[in-house]
Motif scaffolding. Structure first.
Motif, PDB file in Angstrom:
ATOM      1  N   ARG A   1      92.621 -11.651  30.412  1.00  0.00           N
ATOM      2  CA  ARG A   1      93.799 -10.989  30.970  1.00  0.00           C
ATOM      3  C   ARG A   1      93.719  -9.476  30.772  1.00  0.00           C
ATOM      4  O   ARG A   1      93.998  -8.699  31.687  1.00  0.00           O
ATOM      5  N   LEU A   2      93.312  -9.056  29.577  1.00  0.00           N
ATOM      6  CA  LEU A   2      93.198  -7.636  29.296  1.00  0.00           C
ATOM      7  C   LEU A   2      92.133  -6.980  30.174  1.00  0.00           C
ATOM      8  O   LEU A   2      92.358  -5.925  30.781  1.00  0.00           O
TER       9      LEU A   2
ATOM     10  N   GLY B   1      90.943  -7.990  32.961  1.00  0.00           N
ATOM     11  CA  GLY B   1      91.265  -8.060  34.379  1.00  0.00           C
ATOM     12  C   GLY B   1      92.108  -6.911  34.882  1.00  0.00           C
ATOM     13  O   GLY B   1      92.183  -6.677  36.093  1.00  0.00           O
ATOM     14  N   THR B   2      92.747  -6.183  33.994  1.00  0.00           N
ATOM     15  CA  THR B   2      93.598  -5.056  34.410  1.00  0.00           C
ATOM     16  C   THR B   2      92.859  -3.725  34.389  1.00  0.00           C
ATOM     17  O   THR B   2      93.438  -2.698  34.752  1.00  0.00           O
ATOM     18  N   VAL B   3      91.585  -3.739  33.961  1.00  0.00           N
ATOM     19  CA  VAL B   3      90.838  -2.493  33.787  1.00  0.00           C
ATOM     20  C   VAL B   3      89.660  -2.466  34.754  1.00  0.00           C
ATOM     21  O   VAL B   3      88.939  -3.453  34.890  1.00  0.00           O
ATOM     22  N   SER B   4      89.454  -1.334  35.416  1.00  0.00           N
ATOM     23  CA  SER B   4      88.284  -1.185  36.288  1.00  0.00           C
ATOM     24  C   SER B   4      87.043  -0.999  35.426  1.00  0.00           C
ATOM     25  O   SER B   4      87.132  -0.672  34.239  1.00  0.00           O
TER      26      SER B   4
ATOM     27  N   ALA C   1      90.556  -1.680  26.665  1.00  0.00           N
ATOM     28  CA  ALA C   1      91.458  -2.549  27.427  1.00  0.00           C
ATOM     29  C   ALA C   1      92.828  -2.617  26.759  1.00  0.00           C
ATOM     30  O   ALA C   1      93.864  -2.604  27.442  1.00  0.00           O
TER      31      ALA C   1
ATOM     32  N   HIS D   1      94.581   0.673  27.382  1.00  0.00           N
ATOM     33  CA  HIS D   1      95.099   0.687  28.756  1.00  0.00           C
ATOM     34  C   HIS D   1      96.382  -0.125  28.846  1.00  0.00           C
ATOM     35  O   HIS D   1      97.373   0.317  29.442  1.00  0.00           O
ATOM     36  N   ALA D   2      96.382  -1.325  28.244  1.00  0.00           N
ATOM     37  CA  ALA D   2      97.574  -2.181  28.288  1.00  0.00           C
ATOM     38  C   ALA D   2      98.747  -1.521  27.591  1.00  0.00           C
ATOM     39  O   ALA D   2      99.888  -1.583  28.061  1.00  0.00           O
TER      40      ALA D   2
ATOM     41  N   THR E   1     100.200   1.464  29.695  1.00  0.00           N
ATOM     42  CA  THR E   1     100.816   1.105  30.980  1.00  0.00           C
ATOM     43  C   THR E   1     102.035   0.211  30.808  1.00  0.00           C
ATOM     44  O   THR E   1     102.764  -0.022  31.777  1.00  0.00           O
TER      45      THR E   1
END
Length: 293
Positions: free
Chosen positions: A105-106, A108-111, A160, A163-164, A167
């Motif tokens: 999940r973590l 998956g949100t980061v390029s 990651a 980033h989480a 955001t």
């Protein structure tokens, strides 16, 4: 040969003539030109770039230098992406099964490689809105960690999570701002962070040597930065009143903890961050006040 016809049809290998039966004929220079085309294609240059090189007199032309430099930049970017993907795959593959869903999940949100734009937005929302652009850029350069070129799985996980965290909305209320921003204003805050940067740099060697917090030049620069922002002077009374106004902020503490993990390969000693330097200096201020009591 199919490749000869392919290059000829695209105008890369001009034919000299055709036989009565319609077979293509090439001049003596065609073989060398074909070798050059194959060499360029072996470097994975696309046909439009091959055409540009050939039109610029082949290997003697300047276009080749630019084409090769551009392709090297592209490959560098591709390799960086692959390194981040490899580390992310290892992160998922090597973790306990119970943790895989959260890590997927973590990630998956980061390029890949990740963008630092969300981190910059986090700090822009925290800084005074009208702080001079130059001061804001200098602050962001220090506060936003650049993703490593060859990350370890632990660094991928730390980024990651960073980033989480940056955001995710603050629970219940807007992101809190420090009191000093209100008191000093945008330009005063710019002066404050310039002074704090000097204090953090002076504290860096103490942190690298793992010295306990103590009064000295770094603390003096730290207090002077706040005294200027609050429109005061560095006095014993100011130091006593300053300490409780610099209470730790858990969200920012977590940010700096993750930043240190992003910047530090496993097994290496963490480099000082503004967060660890600030913790050290606040502890030095507490010790200084206790010694003067």
């Amino acid at each position: 040969m199919k490749s000869v016809r392919f290059y000829s049809d695209r105008g890369l290998l001009p034919e000299a003539s055709r036989s009565g039966g319609g077979h293509r004929r090439y001049g003596p220079e065609a073989l060398e030109r074909l070798r050059l085309i194959r060499s360029l294609r072996a470097l994975d240059l696309p046909l439009p770039e091959v055409r540009r090189v050939l039109q610029d007199e082949g290997v003697a032309g300047r276009v080749l230098e630019g084409v090769v430099a551009g392709r090297l930049r592209e490959l560098g970017s591709e390799l960086r992406t692959l390194r981040w993907r490899e580390a992310a795959l290892r992160l998922v593959g090597e973790c306990p099964p119970a943790e895989r869903a959260e890590r997927l999940r973590l990630i998956g949100t980061v390029s890949m490689p990740p963008s630092t734009a969300p981190l910059a937005r986090f700090w822009r929302a925290w800084l005074p809105a009208r702080m001079p652009a130059r001061a804001t850029a200098a602050f962001l350069e220090v506060a936003v960690p650049q993703p490593p070129e060859e990350p370890d799985p632990a660094q991928v996980l730390a980024f990651a999570r960073l980033h989480a965290m940056t955001t995710a909305p603050c629970p219940g209320t807007p992101q809190p701002r420090p009191e000093v921003h209100r008191v000093a204003g945008a330009r005063g805050a710019a002066v404050l962070y310039e002074g704090l940067a000097e204090a953090y740099e002076l504290a860096g060697p103490q942190l690298r040597r793992a010295r306990d917090p103590h009064p000295g030049e770094a603390l003096d620069a730290y207090v002077a930065a706040y005294a200027s922002a609050f429109g005061s002077r560095d006095t014993r009374e100011f130091r006593r009143l300053l300490a409780p106004r610099l209470a730790a902020e858990p969200r920012l503490d977590r940010y700096w903890e993750l930043t240190a993990a992003v910047l530090t390969p496993p097994g290496s000693r963490p480099e000082p961050t503004p967060g660890t330097a600030d913790d050290w200096l606040r502890a030095a201020l507490e010790r200084d006040n206790a010694g003067a009591a």
